[in-house]
Design an enzyme around this catalytic site. Sequence first.
Site, PDB file in Angstrom:
ATOM      1  N   PHE A 123      -3.074   1.258   9.032  1.00 34.59           N
ATOM      2  CA  PHE A 123      -4.360   1.881   8.703  1.00 34.59           C
ATOM      3  C   PHE A 123      -5.205   0.824   7.997  1.00 34.59           C
ATOM      4  CE2 PHE A 123      -6.994   4.343   5.673  1.00 34.59           C
ATOM      5  CZ  PHE A 123      -7.584   5.254   6.529  1.00 34.59           C
ATOM      6  N   GLY A 131     -12.347  -2.312  -1.687  1.00 29.03           N
ATOM      7  CA  GLY A 131     -11.051  -1.658  -1.864  1.00 29.03           C
ATOM      8  C   GLY A 131     -11.306  -0.233  -2.304  1.00 29.03           C
ATOM      9  N   ARG A 243      -1.889  10.459   0.086  1.00 31.24           N
ATOM     10  CA  ARG A 243      -1.565  10.402  -1.349  1.00 31.24           C
ATOM     11  C   ARG A 243      -0.325  11.231  -1.682  1.00 31.24           C
ATOM     12  NH1 ARG A 243      -8.046  10.138  -2.411  1.00 31.24           N
ATOM     13  NH2 ARG A 243      -8.143   7.896  -1.965  1.00 31.24           N
ATOM     14  N   ILE A 337      16.976   0.366 -20.872  1.00 24.14           N
ATOM     15  CA  ILE A 337      18.310   0.949 -21.087  1.00 24.14           C
ATOM     16  C   ILE A 337      19.407   0.001 -20.591  1.00 24.14           C
ATOM     17  CG2 ILE A 337      19.860   2.824 -20.305  1.00 24.14           C
ATOM     18  CD1 ILE A 337      17.397   4.704 -20.507  1.00 24.14           C
ATOM     19  N   GLY A 339      19.227  -3.146 -20.675  1.00 21.53           N
ATOM     20  CA  GLY A 339      19.239  -4.371 -21.481  1.00 21.53           C
ATOM     21  C   GLY A 339      19.182  -5.615 -20.603  1.00 21.53           C
ATOM     22  N   GLY A 340      19.984  -6.621 -20.940  1.00 22.06           N
ATOM     23  CA  GLY A 340      19.969  -7.884 -20.187  1.00 22.06           C
ATOM     24  C   GLY A 340      20.288  -7.678 -18.711  1.00 22.06           C
ATOM     25  N   GLU A 363      -3.713   3.274  -1.653  1.00 24.25           N
ATOM     26  CA  GLU A 363      -4.195   4.616  -1.253  1.00 24.25           C
ATOM     27  C   GLU A 363      -4.994   5.282  -2.376  1.00 24.25           C
ATOM     28  OE1 GLU A 363      -1.876   6.973   1.362  1.00 24.25           O
ATOM     29  OE2 GLU A 363      -0.776   5.243   2.109  1.00 24.25           O
TER      30      GLU A 363
HETATM   31  N1  CAA Z   1     -11.796  14.195   0.595  1.00 26.06           N
HETATM   32  C1  CAA Z   1     -12.724  14.554   1.502  1.00 26.06           C
HETATM   33  N2  CAA Z   1     -13.974  14.070   1.484  1.00 26.06           N
HETATM   34  C2  CAA Z   1     -14.288  13.217   0.497  1.00 26.06           C
HETATM   35  C3  CAA Z   1     -13.365  12.799  -0.475  1.00 26.06           C
HETATM   36  C4  CAA Z   1     -12.064  13.324  -0.401  1.00 26.06           C
HETATM   37  N3  CAA Z   1     -11.114  12.995  -1.255  1.00 26.06           N
HETATM   38  N4  CAA Z   1     -13.979  11.931  -1.316  1.00 26.06           N
HETATM   39  C5  CAA Z   1     -15.230  11.802  -0.885  1.00 26.06           C
HETATM   40  N5  CAA Z   1     -15.418  12.578   0.209  1.00 26.06           N
HETATM   41  C6  CAA Z   1     -16.646  12.734   1.000  1.00 26.06           C
HETATM   42  C7  CAA Z   1     -17.769  13.301   0.133  1.00 26.06           C
HETATM   43  O1  CAA Z   1     -17.753  14.723   0.151  1.00 26.06           O
HETATM   44  C8  CAA Z   1     -18.988  12.736   0.837  1.00 26.06           C
HETATM   45  O2  CAA Z   1     -19.259  13.481   2.010  1.00 26.06           O
HETATM   46  P1  CAA Z   1     -20.744  14.017   2.350  1.00 26.06           P
HETATM   47  O3  CAA Z   1     -21.673  12.868   2.277  1.00 26.06           O
HETATM   48  O4  CAA Z   1     -20.593  14.601   3.713  1.00 26.06           O
HETATM   49  O5  CAA Z   1     -21.037  15.022   1.298  1.00 26.06           O
HETATM   50  C9  CAA Z   1     -18.537  11.378   1.295  1.00 26.06           C
HETATM   51  O6  CAA Z   1     -17.111  11.435   1.378  1.00 26.06           O
HETATM   52  C10 CAA Z   1     -18.932  10.252   0.379  1.00 26.06           C
HETATM   53  O7  CAA Z   1     -18.414  10.560  -0.877  1.00 26.06           O
HETATM   54  P2  CAA Z   1     -19.049  10.068  -2.227  1.00 26.06           P
HETATM   55  O8  CAA Z   1     -20.529  10.225  -2.218  1.00 26.06           O
HETATM   56  O9  CAA Z   1     -18.269  10.728  -3.311  1.00 26.06           O
HETATM   57  O10 CAA Z   1     -18.736   8.500  -2.135  1.00 26.06           O
HETATM   58  P3  CAA Z   1     -18.462   7.480  -3.296  1.00 26.06           P
HETATM   59  O11 CAA Z   1     -18.728   6.171  -2.700  1.00 26.06           O
HETATM   60  O12 CAA Z   1     -19.137   7.850  -4.562  1.00 26.06           O
HETATM   61  O13 CAA Z   1     -16.885   7.653  -3.613  1.00 26.06           O
HETATM   62  C11 CAA Z   1     -14.533   7.519  -3.160  1.00 26.06           C
HETATM   63  C12 CAA Z   1     -15.914   7.800  -2.625  1.00 26.06           C
HETATM   64  C13 CAA Z   1     -13.870   8.847  -3.470  1.00 26.06           C
HETATM   65  C14 CAA Z   1     -14.480   6.665  -4.394  1.00 26.06           C
HETATM   66  C15 CAA Z   1     -13.857   6.824  -1.969  1.00 26.06           C
HETATM   67  O14 CAA Z   1     -14.529   5.608  -1.703  1.00 26.06           O
HETATM   68  C16 CAA Z   1     -12.374   6.541  -2.151  1.00 26.06           C
HETATM   69  O15 CAA Z   1     -11.546   7.431  -2.000  1.00 26.06           O
HETATM   70  N6  CAA Z   1     -12.027   5.272  -2.433  1.00 26.06           N
HETATM   71  C17 CAA Z   1     -10.635   4.845  -2.457  1.00 26.06           C
HETATM   72  C18 CAA Z   1     -10.258   4.299  -1.115  1.00 26.06           C
HETATM   73  C19 CAA Z   1      -8.794   4.202  -0.942  1.00 26.06           C
HETATM   74  O16 CAA Z   1      -8.033   5.119  -1.239  1.00 26.06           O
HETATM   75  N7  CAA Z   1      -8.342   3.065  -0.391  1.00 26.06           N
HETATM   76  C20 CAA Z   1      -6.981   2.912  -0.085  1.00 26.06           C
HETATM   77  C21 CAA Z   1      -6.838   1.978   1.050  1.00 26.06           C
HETATM   78  S1  CAA Z   1      -5.732   2.513   2.247  1.00 26.06           S
HETATM   79  C22 CAA Z   1      -4.227   1.941   1.760  1.00 26.06           C
HETATM   80  O17 CAA Z   1      -3.978   1.607   0.641  1.00 26.06           O
HETATM   81  C23 CAA Z   1      -3.251   2.012   2.840  1.00 26.06           C
HETATM   82  C24 CAA Z   1      -2.045   1.235   2.736  1.00 26.06           C
HETATM   83  O18 CAA Z   1      -1.876   0.309   3.504  1.00 26.06           O
HETATM   84  C25 CAA Z   1      -0.934   1.694   1.854  1.00 26.06           C
END
Ligand code: CAA
Length: 380
Positions: A123, A131, A243, A337, A339-340, A363
Amino acid sequence: MNFNLSEEQLMIQQAARDFAQNELLPGVIERDTHQKFPTEQVKKMGEMGFMGMMVDPKYGGAGMDSIAYVLAIEEISKVDASAAVVMSVNNSLVCAGIEKFCNEEQKQKYLVPLATGEAIGAFALSEPEAGSDATSQSTTAVDMGDHYMLNGTKNWITNGGTAKYYVVIAQTDVEKKHKGINAFIVERDWDGFEIGPKEDKLGIRGSDTHSLLFTDVKVPKENRIGEDGFGFSFAMAVLNGGRIGIASQALGIASGAYELALKYAQVRKAFKKEIIHHQAIAFKLADMHVNIMAARLLCYKAAVEKDEGKDISESGAMAKLYSSQVAMDTTIEAVQIHGGYGYVKEYHVERMMRDAKITQIYEGTSEIQKIVISRSITNK
Ligand code: CAA
């Protein structure tokens, strides 16, 4: 409310526990030391139905519920958190997204090999400059009529070097901001797609993390997921479920470290008695036990709500935020717990402490989970 696991769930838990002890434990230190991907073990996980656990059997999945998934990830993470993230990404971020949002043709072509474990998925959302701020995508996919032209770089991609199919998030219309983002299924051997060097990581060193480089990669129109502009909603929906997988991984790291610390405290003597009989140690173990149970219940709650079709953005974030903190706290105390002995590889807990850290980062960092949770309570 019923806290009893079904016979099927208990069977999955036992199968995952046996697999972890028999197949993952023997080489886990070596894989961690040399950053070796558990190729054979992942193949077996596919044969056991662990790579597409919740996917409908008609697409090659095991058709299990999300509790069974939490149980399996916990057991595998107790022993090898690297194998667990390979599984979690394939199940939650790739298979679940394709099953829920792709059309029949896409499912037949991609979901079937991914769910059976014949192919591994990745993904690709994170970028060098995006990020946590996931809406600021610089990777572009320009509409060329019958295909999109994909250009850009993705960073820290789990299964980056081993995957066959990649779900890639890219900006198709900058003006529309997050509503101009799309998700695509990209195949590894397409021209212009290059896999960057493997990251040398602090923890989960058996997993395979790479950057991905796209230079004029032609992506057929039929590989877009959903309607035009659906990509950001897709990514958020998929991450909500992902998550739960990472929360369960953190839970498993914590419970694995706790079990080792408990066993050690029962046999290690200091000041003429087993150290478990010193209150300083017994209290640490009591705290671990309570915190792990609380984390487990948060994971179960999110899993049950997912299967009920509820909005799990808040419960998934709560499970991940709390379980990852418990993983960090528990593994640090497990080293203490021991220790070394805790500071050397042979006793496993130092690896668990290193592995735990990433659960607070990928994530969605813990800070992002707090954004999700605080927005959810504010909007209620
Ligand atoms: N579920 C569903 N929809 C969501 C949501 C959620 N958790 N969070 C935001 N949205 C929707 C909002 O409702 C909005 O939709 P509309 O415009 O239709 O109303 C849209 O997304 C934009 O949201 P925001 O205006 O809140 O956007 P933002 O920029 O302020 O914040 C954020 C968004 C929640 C911070 C988001 O950017 C986020 O989750 N960031 C973290 C990204 C992440 O988890 N990255 C991990 C990488 S993948 C990985 O790690 C994989 C791996 O290999 C292990």
